[in-house]
Design a protein around this motif. Structure first.
Motif, mmCIF file in Angstrom:
data_model
loop_
_atom_site.group_PDB
_atom_site.id
_atom_site.type_symbol
_atom_site.label_atom_id
_atom_site.label_comp_id
_atom_site.label_asym_id
_atom_site.label_seq_id
_atom_site.Cartn_x
_atom_site.Cartn_y
_atom_site.Cartn_z
ATOM 1 N N MET A 1 -28.497 -116.075 100.852
ATOM 2 C CA MET A 1 -29.888 -115.852 101.142
ATOM 3 C C MET A 1 -30.014 -115.047 102.422
ATOM 4 O O MET A 1 -29.051 -114.691 103.040
ATOM 5 N N GLY A 2 -31.206 -114.779 102.834
ATOM 6 C CA GLY A 2 -31.404 -113.993 104.043
ATOM 7 C C GLY A 2 -31.915 -112.612 103.701
ATOM 8 O O GLY A 2 -32.115 -112.259 102.540
ATOM 9 N N TRP A 3 -32.077 -111.822 104.719
ATOM 10 C CA TRP A 3 -32.619 -110.480 104.536
ATOM 11 C C TRP A 3 -31.546 -109.547 104.046
ATOM 12 O O TRP A 3 -30.418 -109.572 104.526
ATOM 13 N N ARG A 4 -31.886 -108.722 103.062
ATOM 14 C CA ARG A 4 -30.990 -107.691 102.558
ATOM 15 C C ARG A 4 -31.755 -106.384 102.500
ATOM 16 O O ARG A 4 -32.926 -106.375 102.127
ATOM 17 N N PRO A 5 -31.136 -105.268 102.856
ATOM 18 C CA PRO A 5 -31.848 -103.991 102.767
ATOM 19 C C PRO A 5 -32.144 -103.648 101.309
ATOM 20 O O PRO A 5 -31.444 -104.079 100.401
ATOM 21 N N ALA A 6 -33.197 -102.897 101.102
ATOM 22 C CA ALA A 6 -33.567 -102.472 99.751
ATOM 23 C C ALA A 6 -32.483 -101.550 99.187
ATOM 24 O O ALA A 6 -31.884 -100.768 99.921
ATOM 25 N N PRO A 7 -32.235 -101.653 97.886
ATOM 26 C CA PRO A 7 -31.234 -100.753 97.292
ATOM 27 C C PRO A 7 -31.760 -99.322 97.303
ATOM 28 O O PRO A 7 -32.963 -99.084 97.333
ATOM 29 N N PRO A 8 -30.856 -98.351 97.300
ATOM 30 C CA PRO A 8 -31.312 -96.957 97.261
ATOM 31 C C PRO A 8 -32.078 -96.677 95.968
ATOM 32 O O PRO A 8 -31.834 -97.292 94.938
ATOM 33 N N VAL A 9 -33.004 -95.754 96.039
ATOM 34 C CA VAL A 9 -33.811 -95.400 94.864
ATOM 35 C C VAL A 9 -32.956 -94.573 93.920
ATOM 36 O O VAL A 9 -32.403 -93.547 94.314
ATOM 37 N N PRO A 10 -32.801 -95.024 92.676
ATOM 38 C CA PRO A 10 -31.988 -94.265 91.723
ATOM 39 C C PRO A 10 -32.674 -92.953 91.335
ATOM 40 O O PRO A 10 -33.882 -92.810 91.502
ATOM 41 N N PRO A 11 -31.904 -91.999 90.826
ATOM 42 C CA PRO A 11 -32.507 -90.734 90.389
ATOM 43 C C PRO A 11 -33.619 -90.992 89.372
ATOM 44 O O PRO A 11 -33.490 -91.833 88.494
ATOM 45 N N GLY A 12 -34.722 -90.301 89.514
ATOM 46 C CA GLY A 12 -35.854 -90.470 88.609
ATOM 47 C C GLY A 12 -36.853 -91.489 89.102
ATOM 48 O O GLY A 12 -37.939 -91.623 88.567
ATOM 49 N N GLY A 13 -36.518 -92.246 90.129
ATOM 50 C CA GLY A 13 -37.425 -93.241 90.688
ATOM 51 C C GLY A 13 -38.150 -92.674 91.900
ATOM 52 O O GLY A 13 -37.898 -91.564 92.336
ATOM 53 N N SER A 14 -39.063 -93.433 92.429
ATOM 54 C CA SER A 14 -39.760 -93.020 93.646
ATOM 55 C C SER A 14 -40.038 -94.250 94.485
ATOM 56 O O SER A 14 -39.992 -95.372 94.001
ATOM 57 N N GLN A 15 -40.337 -94.054 95.759
ATOM 58 C CA GLN A 15 -40.630 -95.176 96.636
ATOM 59 C C GLN A 15 -42.110 -95.510 96.645
ATOM 60 O O GLN A 15 -42.519 -96.460 97.271
ATOM 61 N N SER A 16 -42.933 -94.729 95.977
ATOM 62 C CA SER A 16 -44.358 -95.049 95.903
ATOM 63 C C SER A 16 -44.602 -95.940 94.692
ATOM 64 O O SER A 16 -44.025 -95.753 93.633
ATOM 65 N N VAL A 17 -45.452 -96.917 94.868
ATOM 66 C CA VAL A 17 -45.772 -97.855 93.794
ATOM 67 C C VAL A 17 -47.175 -97.542 93.295
ATOM 68 O O VAL A 17 -48.114 -97.457 94.078
#
Length: 70
Positions: A1-17
Motif C-alpha cells: 500500500m502507500g503512494w505510487r506514481p501514476a503509470p505512463p500514458v500508453p500510446p493512443g491515450g491522453s492525460q485529459s479526462v
C-alpha cells in the motif's frame, strides 16, 4: 500500500479526462458548547484516467477536527 506514481500514458491515450466527474461530502457536527463543536467529514471524488488499460482514480478521505465560533 502507500503512494505510487501514476503509470505512463500508453500510446493512443491522453492525460485529459472527458465527461462529468462527480464527488460528494458528508459532514457531522456535534455541539459541545455554544462556541465549540466537534466535526467529522468524509469526502470522495471521481477523477478517472482516460488511458486504455488503466483503472480509474477515485480518492476518498476522512477529516476530524474542532470548530470554534465567536
Amino acid at each position: 500500500m502507500g503512494w505510487r506514481p501514476a503509470p505512463p500514458v500508453p500510446p493512443g491515450g491522453s492525460q485529459s479526462v472527458k465527461g462529468v466527474k462527480l464527488g460528494f461530502r458528508v459532514d457531522l457536527e456535534y455541539k459541545v458548547t455554544n462556541h465549540l463543536a466537534a466535526v467529522a467529514t468524509f469526502q470522495a471524488v471521481e477523477l478517472g484516467v482516460d488511458a486504455p488499460g488503466t483503472g480509474s482514480l477515485n480518492p476518498s478521505w476522512f477529516q476530524a477536527g474542532a470548530r470554534w465560533r465567536f
